[in-house]
Design an enzyme around this catalytic site. Structure first.
Site, short mmCIF file in Angstrom:
data_model
loop_
_atom_site.label_atom_id
_atom_site.label_comp_id
_atom_site.label_asym_id
_atom_site.label_seq_id
_atom_site.Cartn_x
_atom_site.Cartn_y
_atom_site.Cartn_z
N THR A 69 -5.75 -11.55 -5.72
CA THR A 69 -6.24 -12.36 -5.21
C THR A 69 -5.58 -13.54 -4.01
O THR A 69 -6.41 -14.26 -3.60
CB THR A 69 -6.25 -14.00 -6.39
OG1 THR A 69 -4.57 -13.58 -6.60
CG2 THR A 69 -6.50 -13.92 -7.58
N GLY A 70 -5.50 -13.22 -3.52
CA GLY A 70 -4.54 -13.07 -1.70
C GLY A 70 -5.17 -13.13 -1.06
O GLY A 70 -6.35 -12.37 -0.83
N ILE A 124 1.03 -1.80 0.48
CA ILE A 124 1.11 -2.94 1.65
C ILE A 124 1.78 -3.55 2.06
O ILE A 124 2.80 -3.44 3.41
CB ILE A 124 -0.38 -2.26 1.57
CG1 ILE A 124 -1.18 -1.83 0.66
CG2 ILE A 124 -0.97 -3.10 2.83
CD1 ILE A 124 -1.61 -0.96 1.45
N THR A 125 2.61 -3.92 1.57
CA THR A 125 2.79 -5.05 1.60
C THR A 125 4.22 -5.01 2.70
O THR A 125 5.32 -4.08 2.51
CB THR A 125 4.29 -6.13 0.11
OG1 THR A 125 2.75 -5.84 -0.45
CG2 THR A 125 4.77 -7.41 0.19
N GLU A 126 4.48 -5.79 3.61
CA GLU A 126 5.76 -5.31 4.60
C GLU A 126 6.74 -6.53 4.36
O GLU A 126 7.02 -7.45 3.31
CB GLU A 126 4.90 -5.60 5.89
CG GLU A 126 4.38 -7.16 6.64
CD GLU A 126 4.56 -6.79 7.93
OE1 GLU A 126 5.17 -6.01 9.15
OE2 GLU A 126 2.70 -7.30 8.69
N TYR A 161 -4.03 5.21 13.04
CA TYR A 161 -5.87 4.55 13.69
C TYR A 161 -6.20 4.82 15.17
O TYR A 161 -7.29 5.54 15.70
CB TYR A 161 -5.77 3.12 13.42
CG TYR A 161 -5.47 2.14 12.44
CD1 TYR A 161 -4.53 2.85 11.87
CD2 TYR A 161 -5.14 0.99 12.49
CE1 TYR A 161 -4.64 1.90 10.43
CE2 TYR A 161 -4.80 0.24 11.12
CZ TYR A 161 -4.29 0.55 10.69
OH TYR A 161 -3.40 -0.01 9.41
N GLU A 171 8.58 7.87 15.25
CA GLU A 171 9.17 6.63 15.75
C GLU A 171 10.68 6.87 16.14
O GLU A 171 11.10 8.05 15.33
CB GLU A 171 9.19 5.76 15.05
CG GLU A 171 7.61 5.17 14.01
CD GLU A 171 7.59 3.65 13.77
OE1 GLU A 171 6.94 2.98 13.84
OE2 GLU A 171 8.36 3.69 13.52
N HIS A 175 9.43 -2.09 13.82
CA HIS A 175 9.55 -2.10 12.60
C HIS A 175 10.88 -1.67 11.82
O HIS A 175 11.45 -1.29 12.72
CB HIS A 175 9.53 -0.51 12.14
CG HIS A 175 7.56 0.07 12.20
ND1 HIS A 175 6.71 1.01 12.24
CD2 HIS A 175 6.73 -1.09 12.40
CE1 HIS A 175 5.79 0.80 12.12
NE2 HIS A 175 5.31 -0.58 12.21
#
Lengths: 343, 279
Positions: free
Chosen positions: B14-15, B93-95, B156, B205, B244
């Site tokens: 719902t976010g 997915i949350t950071e 991407y 990285e 990151h």
């Protein structure tokens, strides 16, 4: 985020770990003193001792003189937050203890050595392992000391806790003489005590570097790749600036204005929009360019809503490069021409 | 990692991001069976039923996979709930999830034999089959190359390059940019070996030494495909976090210069530019 020694020591004390009697001094002259004492510059850079950030005082005159010296003295370019004056402890033996995050095991790792002191890196007598493993190998007197550290490490969301040295005095008591703490930035919402020392109040990630070409992008990886490409072309990035995913107009303008305030005249902007909408970025660029015609921007916008963004930029005679290579080429041609014109 | 037939439940549906990406994933063909939210006033998002608990998602809709959009401070509870409910694959997915929370999540996931991908990652995509994540699908054309990446947007960029100028993407796995991730480079290679994919691009990285460890692991396991690597962050100074949480050089081994020269000495292809990544 690194935590100052005097803050770390307060926490140790709250959890029942012995620390030397101390006074924290922010301004000169100090209201109180300790004699004889060890006076330590409160900076976050490593190698403080070797850079002259620790002085001693055996009388009042020395105390005032050395406090004043340290308050004014930058250590490796960092000005101190204040100085911490501590009573001198009679040391019988020095130990080393730390807890870190082991990325590979994806767990905590505890490190203990019978040989504490500044040259711990060279010590061969180091034990590493899980908390339980280390607890089972440390000398008897550490069996009550270690659980307190474990509690601090977990409850304060630390990613590093290092006490070097832990001093044992002549009567066998253990005292933490130094304290290095790093708090997880992601946990600051539940660690309000650490929050007041945060320097970063931007709504994006910014790291200043020493070059003159501004860099803006969305996503840490793409920003780093852009910095590298600028460097590869023979130029020097002024910063790392990641506006993150889904940046709005305000964030984008704040980023552009920050670089402007740093007197950056050329900025490279590389956006591959997933959550980020390219037309929003394009409109922000227009608004910025309107007021800042003297600042040269190299733009590459692709991804979500790129067609709209392309039209907005084209209408206003701003070139949208199709990829990073093309943009860096254009930057190179522009800068070479500029050198030529200045000849 | 993925078999392409997962029954997916969206946690935090719902976010703002949960809703937006549920719609995009559905359109892509991902089998989203339900969503979970603590906001009980919403019963449906884009035709997907919204439930109150992960337990119901498993019981009623037989969900076996979840994708997590729940805000960082509640993420540990959401993932823990999913693990106890019997979900077997969780893509976070949350950071900005606290590291200590991730250590707990990881240790529980090992105990309960649950696969975690992320956090702070773009998810996974098998072009034209399914997408459990947030990547712009246009950049991912179907093909035969596997991508492993800690970075999202750079993935991407590389995917776009491989889609336009090379043989396209078989699968892209976003591991996430945090120091503690549920799946590391070695485990991603295990999947690639199992699936018999013969071309792999690894995007690395600064910080840690996962890339070298992972490639060594793949070679030890007999991986005979081609590996190409690209590293961002050559210009990253020591001791500074580059966006990151995991991208911080602490000591020599975390620097790109070290990683690149080590891999070159192993005979691994290290690309200077993204445009050099062509098979």
């Amino acid at each position: 985020m690194k935590i100052h020694e005097f803050v770390g020591k307060k926490i140790l004390k709250e959890y029942g770990i012995n620390v030397p009697e101390s006074v924290f001094i922010k301004n000169f002259p100090p209201e109180k003193g300790i004699i004889p004492s060890v006076i330590k510059s409160q900076v976050l850079v490593g190698g403080r001792m070797k850079s002259g950030g620790v002085l001693f005082a055996d009388n009042g005159e020395e105390f005032l003189r050395n406090t004043e010296i340290l308050l004014k003295k930058p250590i490796k370019g960092e000005f101190p937050y204040g100085v911490l004056a501590e009573e001198k402890i009679k040391i019988n033996h020095e130990y080393y203890i730390s807890a870190v995050l082991n990325r590979e095991k994806r767990s905590e790792e505890w490190i203990f050595s019978e040989e504490g002191g500044i040259e711990i890196e060279n010590s061969e007598n180091i034990k590493k392992g899980s908390y339980e493993e280390i607890l089972n190998t440390v000398p008897e007197k550490f069996r009550t000391f270690l659980p307190k550290l474990k509690k601090i490490f977990n409850e304060k969301d630390l990613t590093l806790l290092e006490i070097n040295p832990v001093a044992e005095d002549t009567s066998g008591n253990l005292t933490a003489l130094d304290c290095v703490m790093h708090v997880d930035d992601n946990a600051l919402f539940r660690q309000p005590w650490a929050k007041k020392f945060t320097e970063d109040d931007h709504d994006f990630h910014y790291v200043e570097l020493d070059g003159n070409i501004g860099i803006i992008g969305c996503g840490a990886g793409i920003v780093m790749a852009t910095m590298d490409a600028v460097k590869n072309a023979g130029y020097s990035p002024a910063n790392f600036l990641d506006i993150g995913g889904g940046a709005d107009k305000e964030t984008t303008l704040n980023a552009l204005n920050l670089l402007k305030s740093k007197n950056i005249k050329i900025t490279v902007m590389n956006i591959f929009g997933g959550i980020t909408k390219c037309d929003v970025i394009a409109n922000s660029i227009l608004e910025f360019k309107e007021i800042n015609k003297d600042i040269k921007l190299f733009i590459r916008l692709t991804g979500t809503n790129e067609e709209e963004a392309g039209i907005i930029l084209e209408k206003n005679n701003i070139k949208n490069y199709k990829d990073l290579d093309e943009m860096i080429n254009a930057l190179d041609i522009f800068l070479k021409k500029e050198v030529h014109n200045n000849d | 990692m993925t078999e392409g037939n997962e029954k997916v439940c969206v946690q935090g549906i719902t976010g703002k991001y949960g809703k937006f990406h549920t719609e995009k994933m559905l359109k892509y063909g991902t089998n989203i069976v339900c969503g979970v939210s603590k906001n009980s006033s919403v019963k449906e998002i884009a035709g997907v039923p919204v439930l109150n608990s992960a337990e119901d998602a498993v019981k009623i809709y037989k969900a076996d996979t979840s994708v997590v959009f729940v805000p960082a401070r509640f993420a540990k509870d959401a993932v823990t709930e999913a693990i106890y409910a019997g979900i077997k694959k969780i893509i976070i997915i949350t950071e900005h999830i606290p590291i200590h929370d991730m250590i707990e999540i990881y240790s529980l996931s090992k105990e309960k034999n649950v696969k975690i991908i992320g956090p702070n990652c773009p998810g996974i995509i098998i072009p034209s089959v399914l997408k459990i994540g947030i990547m712009p699908e246009k950049a991912f054309k179907p093909g035969d190359i596997a991508i492993i990446s800690k970075s999202g947007t750079l993935m991407y960029e590389v995917a776009n390059q491989l889609s336009v100028n090379s043989s396209g993407i078989k699968i892209a796995i976003g591991l996430g940019g945090d120091p503690v991730t549920g799946t590391n480079v070695s485990e991603a290679f295990d999947y690639i070996i199992k699936k018999g994919i013969k071309k792999t691009v690894l995007i690395g990285e600064p910080g840690g030494n996962e890339e070298i460890k992972g490639i060594k692991h793949a070679i030890d396991k007999g991986y005979d495909g081609k590996i190409k690597t690209f590293f961002a962050g050559k210009t990253a100074p020591e001791g500074k976090t580059m966006g990151h949480a995991g991208a911080i050089v602490e000591g020599r081994e975390g620097s790109i210069a070290y990683k690149e020269s080590y891999l070159k000495s192993m005979g691994i292809d290290v690309s200077e530019k993204i445009s050099d990544l062509v098979f």
